[in-house]
Design a protein around this motif. Structure first.
Motif, PDB file in Angstrom:
ATOM      1  N   TRP A  48     -72.656 -51.689  72.976  1.00  0.00           N
ATOM      2  CA  TRP A  48     -71.866 -50.876  73.914  1.00  0.00           C
ATOM      3  C   TRP A  48     -72.592 -50.744  75.242  1.00  0.00           C
ATOM      4  N   ASN A  49     -71.872 -51.028  76.315  1.00  0.00           N
ATOM      5  CA  ASN A  49     -72.380 -50.808  77.659  1.00  0.00           C
ATOM      6  C   ASN A  49     -72.079 -49.349  78.007  1.00  0.00           C
ATOM      7  N   LEU A  50     -73.120 -48.542  78.222  1.00  0.00           N
ATOM      8  CA  LEU A  50     -72.907 -47.109  78.422  1.00  0.00           C
ATOM      9  C   LEU A  50     -72.427 -46.762  79.831  1.00  0.00           C
ATOM     10  N   LYS A  51     -72.422 -47.767  80.728  1.00  0.00           N
ATOM     11  CA  LYS A  51     -71.829 -47.527  82.059  1.00  0.00           C
ATOM     12  C   LYS A  51     -70.302 -47.696  81.994  1.00  0.00           C
ATOM     13  N   THR A  52     -69.865 -48.801  81.400  1.00  0.00           N
ATOM     14  CA  THR A  52     -68.412 -49.058  81.303  1.00  0.00           C
ATOM     15  C   THR A  52     -67.799 -48.379  80.077  1.00  0.00           C
ATOM     16  N   ARG A  53     -68.675 -48.016  79.112  1.00  0.00           N
ATOM     17  CA  ARG A  53     -68.241 -47.417  77.837  1.00  0.00           C
ATOM     18  C   ARG A  53     -67.345 -48.361  77.044  1.00  0.00           C
ATOM     19  N   ARG A  54     -67.660 -49.626  77.170  1.00  0.00           N
ATOM     20  CA  ARG A  54     -66.918 -50.647  76.433  1.00  0.00           C
ATOM     21  C   ARG A  54     -67.892 -51.551  75.698  1.00  0.00           C
ATOM     22  N   VAL A  55     -67.362 -52.314  74.746  1.00  0.00           N
ATOM     23  CA  VAL A  55     -68.200 -53.254  73.995  1.00  0.00           C
ATOM     24  C   VAL A  55     -68.472 -54.488  74.855  1.00  0.00           C
ATOM     25  N   ASP A  56     -69.749 -54.802  75.068  1.00  0.00           N
ATOM     26  CA  ASP A  56     -70.112 -56.034  75.784  1.00  0.00           C
ATOM     27  C   ASP A  56     -70.058 -57.232  74.841  1.00  0.00           C
ATOM     28  N   THR A  57     -70.594 -57.047  73.630  1.00  0.00           N
ATOM     29  CA  THR A  57     -70.676 -58.137  72.652  1.00  0.00           C
ATOM     30  C   THR A  57     -70.444 -57.572  71.264  1.00  0.00           C
ATOM     31  N   ALA A  58     -69.819 -58.361  70.408  1.00  0.00           N
ATOM     32  CA  ALA A  58     -69.717 -58.014  68.988  1.00  0.00           C
ATOM     33  C   ALA A  58     -70.439 -59.105  68.213  1.00  0.00           C
ATOM     34  N   LEU A  59     -71.462 -58.732  67.475  1.00  0.00           N
ATOM     35  CA  LEU A  59     -72.293 -59.694  66.745  1.00  0.00           C
ATOM     36  C   LEU A  59     -71.852 -59.711  65.287  1.00  0.00           C
ATOM     37  N   ASP A  60     -71.740 -60.904  64.744  1.00  0.00           N
ATOM     38  CA  ASP A  60     -71.259 -61.055  63.365  1.00  0.00           C
ATOM     39  C   ASP A  60     -72.280 -61.864  62.583  1.00  0.00           C
ATOM     40  N   GLY A  61     -73.101 -61.190  61.770  1.00  0.00           N
ATOM     41  CA  GLY A  61     -74.133 -61.928  61.049  1.00  0.00           C
ATOM     42  C   GLY A  61     -74.302 -61.521  59.600  1.00  0.00           C
ATOM     43  N   HIS A  62     -73.429 -60.616  59.130  1.00  0.00           N
ATOM     44  CA  HIS A  62     -73.623 -60.094  57.775  1.00  0.00           C
ATOM     45  C   HIS A  62     -72.428 -60.343  56.861  1.00  0.00           C
ATOM     46  N   GLY A  63     -71.647 -61.394  57.180  1.00  0.00           N
ATOM     47  CA  GLY A  63     -70.579 -61.816  56.275  1.00  0.00           C
ATOM     48  C   GLY A  63     -69.639 -60.702  55.853  1.00  0.00           C
ATOM     49  N   GLN A  64     -69.200 -59.898  56.826  1.00  0.00           N
ATOM     50  CA  GLN A  64     -68.240 -58.812  56.566  1.00  0.00           C
ATOM     51  C   GLN A  64     -68.756 -57.703  55.649  1.00  0.00           C
ATOM     52  N   LYS A  65     -70.064 -57.690  55.405  1.00  0.00           N
ATOM     53  CA  LYS A  65     -70.660 -56.623  54.597  1.00  0.00           C
ATOM     54  C   LYS A  65     -71.232 -55.551  55.536  1.00  0.00           C
ATOM     55  N   SER A  66     -71.113 -54.304  55.114  1.00  0.00           N
ATOM     56  CA  SER A  66     -71.519 -53.167  55.939  1.00  0.00           C
ATOM     57  C   SER A  66     -72.938 -53.303  56.524  1.00  0.00           C
ATOM     58  N   VAL A  67     -73.059 -52.983  57.824  1.00  0.00           N
ATOM     59  CA  VAL A  67     -74.369 -52.980  58.495  1.00  0.00           C
ATOM     60  C   VAL A  67     -74.852 -51.531  58.528  1.00  0.00           C
ATOM     61  N   TYR A  68     -76.039 -51.266  57.956  1.00  0.00           N
ATOM     62  CA  TYR A  68     -76.479 -49.868  57.905  1.00  0.00           C
ATOM     63  C   TYR A  68     -77.828 -49.617  58.564  1.00  0.00           C
ATOM     64  N   CYS A  69     -78.354 -50.629  59.268  1.00  0.00           N
ATOM     65  CA  CYS A  69     -79.569 -50.395  60.061  1.00  0.00           C
ATOM     66  C   CYS A  69     -79.591 -51.360  61.236  1.00  0.00           C
ATOM     67  N   SER A  81     -81.211 -56.293  62.331  1.00  0.00           N
ATOM     68  CA  SER A  81     -80.098 -55.619  61.658  1.00  0.00           C
ATOM     69  C   SER A  81     -80.197 -55.841  60.159  1.00  0.00           C
ATOM     70  N   GLN A  82     -79.672 -54.881  59.408  1.00  0.00           N
ATOM     71  CA  GLN A  82     -79.737 -54.951  57.942  1.00  0.00           C
ATOM     72  C   GLN A  82     -78.359 -54.615  57.385  1.00  0.00           C
ATOM     73  N   GLY A  83     -77.925 -55.399  56.394  1.00  0.00           N
ATOM     74  CA  GLY A  83     -76.582 -55.187  55.849  1.00  0.00           C
ATOM     75  C   GLY A  83     -76.538 -55.194  54.333  1.00  0.00           C
ATOM     76  N   ARG A  84     -75.353 -54.867  53.815  1.00  0.00           N
ATOM     77  CA  ARG A  84     -75.144 -54.856  52.374  1.00  0.00           C
ATOM     78  C   ARG A  84     -75.097 -56.260  51.780  1.00  0.00           C
ATOM     79  N   ASP A  85     -75.217 -57.291  52.619  1.00  0.00           N
ATOM     80  CA  ASP A  85     -75.314 -58.668  52.116  1.00  0.00           C
ATOM     81  C   ASP A  85     -76.746 -58.986  51.686  1.00  0.00           C
ATOM     82  N   GLN A  86     -77.596 -57.942  51.631  1.00  0.00           N
ATOM     83  CA  GLN A  86     -79.007 -58.061  51.225  1.00  0.00           C
ATOM     84  C   GLN A  86     -79.825 -58.891  52.212  1.00  0.00           C
ATOM     85  N   ARG A  87     -79.362 -58.916  53.472  1.00  0.00           N
ATOM     86  CA  ARG A  87     -80.132 -59.653  54.485  1.00  0.00           C
ATOM     87  C   ARG A  87     -80.540 -58.744  55.637  1.00  0.00           C
ATOM     88  N   ILE A  88     -81.737 -59.020  56.125  1.00  0.00           N
ATOM     89  CA  ILE A  88     -82.201 -58.418  57.376  1.00  0.00           C
ATOM     90  C   ILE A  88     -82.267 -59.565  58.379  1.00  0.00           C
TER      91      ILE A  88
END
Length: 328
Positions: A48-69, A81-88
């Protein structure tokens, strides 16, 4: 008469999923734009860009599994990043890139967030829940060399590690780890020696979150119960309960002490964010905006105290951003 709590300064919408983790990166050189990273239940990390308050980029690296760190490593161009796909995953975001440069397979099925500690320029320690049910593994990054595996004594019955906090008193001193476990214990580990220094039963239920102030040698933890426990660490490196605070409603998902150590925030299952003074755990405000469980709270690391923000992410798919107690 107490002042009514403020409204959010602004609200970020657009994750289309529950928000499980937040991390600011604001302390770069001007005219750097402050950013906020959020991790969602559908596996996306939003920048999130805090000046525009919009998403600059959406990163997809955890195969649709929840990202919790999500943690920034040296500014906003390197991300973990760390997800429920058991990957960091380690990300390179410099010059518009959005690529995973390396990853670690954790083999852990829980949702214990890893903890990062910078030990030298370009070198980090990372603690994570390991394959063995009660074990914590500490790796060095970026080499991924194993430093140690922390195993409780036979018969200790601590259960799974639920939350971790790596820290050191000063640069070059021995790294230590605080770990909160399923049985309600908080354990202090010496990472170099790979042994437990102290154990304290803080809660009757699993420790959901903890934070630690190494300057004052005291920490705070929350669980699914209605209590916050403050505990201290004495010179003999022994943990002791210092204070207990009863909450109105049960369930704390996340606790974070602001970098200036003046206030702390908790994320509640009762949809509320609570602000306390850190010195005496005096309740200062209840921020009531969300319509579902608040999963995470994060303070910004902005150099100018007046620009410092608090963000909260919720199951209601929104991120509320607040300006609270910025005059210190």
């Amino acid at each position: 008469m107490a002042l009514p709590p403020p409204d959010p300064q602004f609200v970020l919408r657009g994750t289309s999923a529950a928000v499980h983790t937040l991390h600011f990166s604001c302390a770069g050189q001007e005219p750097d734009v402050p950013v906020l990273f959020s991790g969602s239940e559908t596996g996306f990390i939003h920048v999130w860009n805090l000046k525009t308050r919009r998403v600059d980029t959406a990163l997809d690296g955890h195969g649709q599994k929840s990202v919790y760190c999500v943690e920034a490593m040296d500014g906003k161009d390197r991300l973990l990043s760390q997800g429920r796909d058991q990957r960091i995953c380690l990300w390179d975001l410099a010059e518009g890139r959005a690529s995973v440069t390396d990853s670690v397979f954790t083999e852990h099925v829980g949702f214990c967030r890893c903890s990062l500690l910078k030990v030298a320029q370009g070198r980090w320690l990372m603690a994570m829940a390991a394959k063995g049910l009660e074990e914590v593994q500490v790796l060095e990054l970026p080499s991924k060399t194993s430093v140690c595996t922390l195993k409780p004594e036979v018969g200790a019955k601590l259960g799974m590690p639920m939350c971790l906090k790596l820290w050191q008193l000063s640069c070059g001193s021995q790294p230590l780890l605080l770990a909160g476990y399923e049985d309600g214990s908080v354990v202090l580990w010496n990472v170099t020696m790979g042994k437990a220094l102290s154990q304290l039963v803080c809660h009757q239920e699993p420790v959901m979150s903890l934070d630690f102030d190494s300057e004052k040698a005291k920490g705070i933890s929350g669980s699914s119960e209605k209590v916050l426990r403050i505990w201290s660490l004495n010179e003999q490196q022994s943990l002791q309960v210092y204070k207990t605070h009863e909450l109105v409603n049960a369930g704390v998902s996340d606790i974070t002490i602001r970098p200036d150590k003046k206030i702390l925030a908790t994320a509640g299952w009762d949809h509320r964010i609570r602000i306390f003074g850190w010195k005496k755990l005096k309740p200062l405000a209840v921020l009531d905006y969300h319509t579902a469980t608040v999963h995470c709270v994060s303070f910004s690391d902005h150099r100018n105290p007046r620009e410092r923000l608090l963000a909260a992410g919720s199951k209601d798919q929104r991120i509320s951003v607040w300006s609270v107690y910025t005059e210190t």
